[in-house]
Scaffold this motif. Sequence first.
Motif, PDB file in Angstrom:
ATOM      1  N   THR A  65      -5.497   7.629  -0.953  1.00 48.58           N
ATOM      2  CA  THR A  65      -4.820   9.001  -0.487  1.00 48.58           C
ATOM      3  C   THR A  65      -4.755   9.633   0.798  1.00 48.58           C
ATOM      4  O   THR A  65      -6.471   9.744   0.543  1.00 48.58           O
ATOM      5  CB  THR A  65      -3.956   9.723  -1.403  1.00 48.58           C
ATOM      6  N   PRO A  66      -4.271   9.227   2.050  1.00 49.79           N
ATOM      7  CA  PRO A  66      -4.647  10.462   3.010  1.00 49.79           C
ATOM      8  C   PRO A  66      -4.495  12.114   2.566  1.00 49.79           C
ATOM      9  O   PRO A  66      -3.038  11.771   2.362  1.00 49.79           O
ATOM     10  CB  PRO A  66      -4.686   9.814   3.892  1.00 49.79           C
TER      11      PRO A  66
ATOM     12  N   ARG B  19      11.146   4.250   5.652  1.00 51.65           N
ATOM     13  CA  ARG B  19      10.885   3.939   6.447  1.00 51.65           C
ATOM     14  C   ARG B  19      12.292   3.879   7.807  1.00 51.65           C
ATOM     15  O   ARG B  19      13.340   4.059   6.983  1.00 51.65           O
ATOM     16  CB  ARG B  19      10.049   3.201   7.329  1.00 51.65           C
TER      17      ARG B  19
ATOM     18  N   GLU C 211      -4.894  15.204   4.434  1.00 51.55           N
ATOM     19  CA  GLU C 211      -4.563  16.473   5.144  1.00 51.55           C
ATOM     20  C   GLU C 211      -4.405  18.091   4.399  1.00 51.55           C
ATOM     21  O   GLU C 211      -4.776  19.655   4.915  1.00 51.55           O
ATOM     22  CB  GLU C 211      -3.903  16.810   6.165  1.00 51.55           C
TER      23      GLU C 211
ATOM     24  N   ARG D 214       0.958  -1.326   0.453  1.00 48.22           N
ATOM     25  CA  ARG D 214      -0.139  -0.073  -0.182  1.00 48.22           C
ATOM     26  C   ARG D 214       0.697   1.545  -0.080  1.00 48.22           C
ATOM     27  O   ARG D 214       1.944   2.002   0.244  1.00 48.22           O
ATOM     28  CB  ARG D 214      -1.075   0.240   1.560  1.00 48.22           C
TER      29      ARG D 214
ATOM     30  N   LYS E 208       9.796   2.399  -0.651  1.00 46.08           N
ATOM     31  CA  LYS E 208       9.190   2.909   0.663  1.00 46.08           C
ATOM     32  C   LYS E 208      10.682   3.359   1.712  1.00 46.08           C
ATOM     33  O   LYS E 208      10.936   2.712   2.150  1.00 46.08           O
ATOM     34  CB  LYS E 208       8.094   1.524   1.955  1.00 46.08           C
TER      35      LYS E 208
ATOM     36  N   ASN F 275      -3.298  18.199  -3.589  1.00 43.46           N
ATOM     37  CA  ASN F 275      -4.492  17.130  -4.276  1.00 43.46           C
ATOM     38  C   ASN F 275      -5.544  16.966  -4.810  1.00 43.46           C
ATOM     39  O   ASN F 275      -6.252  16.442  -5.920  1.00 43.46           O
ATOM     40  CB  ASN F 275      -5.083  16.469  -2.788  1.00 43.46           C
TER      41      ASN F 275
ATOM     42  N   LYS G 223      -0.511   8.884  -5.661  1.00 47.75           N
ATOM     43  CA  LYS G 223      -0.216  10.189  -6.055  1.00 47.75           C
ATOM     44  C   LYS G 223      -1.069  10.745  -7.439  1.00 47.75           C
ATOM     45  O   LYS G 223      -1.170  11.481  -8.466  1.00 47.75           O
ATOM     46  CB  LYS G 223       1.503  11.219  -6.662  1.00 47.75           C
TER      47      LYS G 223
ATOM     48  N   TYR H 204      -8.724   9.412  13.073  1.00 48.60           N
ATOM     49  CA  TYR H 204      -7.494   9.391  12.629  1.00 48.60           C
ATOM     50  C   TYR H 204      -7.157   8.007  13.405  1.00 48.60           C
ATOM     51  O   TYR H 204      -6.709   7.532  12.258  1.00 48.60           O
ATOM     52  CB  TYR H 204      -6.618  10.005  13.797  1.00 48.60           C
TER      53      TYR H 204
ATOM     54  N   LEU I 103      -8.803   6.407  10.656  1.00 55.07           N
ATOM     55  CA  LEU I 103      -8.274   6.977   9.215  1.00 55.07           C
ATOM     56  C   LEU I 103      -7.587   5.582   8.660  1.00 55.07           C
ATOM     57  O   LEU I 103      -7.296   4.883   8.179  1.00 55.07           O
ATOM     58  CB  LEU I 103      -7.008   7.772   9.293  1.00 55.07           C
TER      59      LEU I 103
HETATM   60  C1  LIG Z   1      -2.694  12.437   8.057  1.00 54.58           C
HETATM   61  C2  LIG Z   1      -1.882  11.864   6.864  1.00 54.58           C
HETATM   62  C3  LIG Z   1      -2.229  13.112   5.684  1.00 54.58           C
HETATM   63  C4  LIG Z   1      -1.924  12.811   4.488  1.00 54.58           C
HETATM   64  N1  LIG Z   1      -2.036  14.919   4.017  1.00 54.58           N
HETATM   65  C5  LIG Z   1      -1.532  14.122   2.160  1.00 54.58           C
HETATM   66  C6  LIG Z   1      -1.698  15.224   1.784  1.00 54.58           C
HETATM   67  O1  LIG Z   1      -2.408  15.640   2.248  1.00 54.58           O
HETATM   68  N2  LIG Z   1      -1.147  14.650  -0.048  1.00 54.58           N
HETATM   69  C7  LIG Z   1      -0.792  13.704  -0.853  1.00 54.58           C
HETATM   70  O2  LIG Z   1      -0.375  13.156  -1.769  1.00 54.58           O
HETATM   71  N3  LIG Z   1      -0.549  12.862   0.927  1.00 54.58           N
HETATM   72  C8  LIG Z   1      -0.707  12.977   2.065  1.00 54.58           C
HETATM   73  N4  LIG Z   1      -0.222  12.541   3.011  1.00 54.58           N
HETATM   74  C9  LIG Z   1       0.552  10.857   2.129  1.00 54.58           C
HETATM   75  C10 LIG Z   1       1.925  10.746   3.283  1.00 54.58           C
HETATM   76  O3  LIG Z   1       3.374  11.338   2.691  1.00 54.58           O
HETATM   77  C11 LIG Z   1       1.886   9.234   3.249  1.00 54.58           C
HETATM   78  O4  LIG Z   1       1.639   8.932   3.968  1.00 54.58           O
HETATM   79  C12 LIG Z   1       3.849   9.020   3.980  1.00 54.58           C
HETATM   80  O5  LIG Z   1       4.445  10.306   3.011  1.00 54.58           O
HETATM   81  C13 LIG Z   1       4.040   8.028   4.204  1.00 54.58           C
HETATM   82  O6  LIG Z   1       4.196   7.137   2.580  1.00 54.58           O
HETATM   83  P1  LIG Z   1       3.202   6.075   1.868  1.00 54.58           P
HETATM   84  O7  LIG Z   1       1.955   6.164   2.734  1.00 54.58           O
HETATM   85  O8  LIG Z   1       3.024   6.070   0.610  1.00 54.58           O
HETATM   86  O9  LIG Z   1       3.812   4.570   2.537  1.00 54.58           O
HETATM   87  C14 LIG Z   1      -0.836  11.700   4.446  1.00 54.58           C
HETATM   88  C15 LIG Z   1      -0.366  10.776   5.406  1.00 54.58           C
HETATM   89  C16 LIG Z   1      -1.459  10.979   6.146  1.00 54.58           C
HETATM   90  C17 LIG Z   1      -0.871   9.580   7.161  1.00 54.58           C
END
Ligand SMILES: Cc1cc2nc3c(=O)[nH]c(=O)nc-3n(C[C@H](O)[C@H](O)[C@H](O)COP(=O)(O)O)c2cc1C
Length: 201
Positions: free
Chosen positions: A145-146, A191, A148, A10, A189, A67, A14, A127, A130
């Motif tokens: 895609t989450p 981390r 904020e 996962r 990824k 977004n 984008k 959250y 989420l």
């Molecule tokens: C609460 C939250 C808000 C986020 N907001 C955005 C966002 O507005 N746009 C976006 O492209 N990614 C957003 N992300 C994605 C994070 O950048 C992403 O989860 C992080 O870089 C880790 O990558 P992965 O989810 O691909 O493993 C958000 C993630 C979380 C958990």
Amino acid sequence: MSFLDLAKVRYSTKKYDNTKQISNEQIEELKQILRLSPSSINSQPWKFTFITNQTLKKELASQSYVNEQSINDVNLLVVFSVMENIEHFENRNLSVLPEAWIKGFYEPLIKSNGDEAVKSWLENQVYISLGFFLSACISMGLDATPMEGIDRTAYKNILKQDGYSPLFAVTVGYADAANDWAHPAVLPKSRFEMKEIIESF
Ligand SMILES: Cc1cc2nc3c(=O)[nH]c(=O)nc-3n(C[C@H](O)[C@H](O)[C@H](O)COP(=O)(O)O)c2cc1C
């Protein structure tokens, strides 16, 4: 696939494939899953708004900064909102809970710290949903895609939410994997190392 394998694949998509739509059945399943999200003392201080109406989605997309394109490319946007009135929360959500949970947990450990602490605790619950939702999406073979990066005030006005404040949104669809710079095949990824974030005794 094991949960660990799902966690590895996962990613926060984008670039979505705008020719593929998720089905109504999948949308209904996601609604049921969100309803089952866990929360502290089962407080459930949330509202989940499912948007498939293209006109409304486009309007929200225009208030979503980087977004915008992703929101326009998917057929489902879910907005996660928190209850904003503490008194209403206590009268509606807490009144149905066992007295012992209120007297033994909510009042001494949360409410006693003041309104800001209560509000923060309420947001924490949303959250949690989420994380639950993102895991559910990938388990169903859906990309998500989450976000904020939304104008919360504009979202609240557009959705005419009374008593709830939008916190974040999530797009759900199918990635255009070949053209997505964030796909794990292109951007592995990232981390912190296990030893930096996990300790065992
Ligand atoms: C609460 C939250 C808000 C986020 N907001 C955005 C966002 O507005 N746009 C976006 O492209 N990614 C957003 N992300 C994605 C994070 O950048 C992403 O989860 C992080 O870089 C880790 O990558 P992965 O989810 O691909 O493993 C958000 C993630 C979380 C958990």
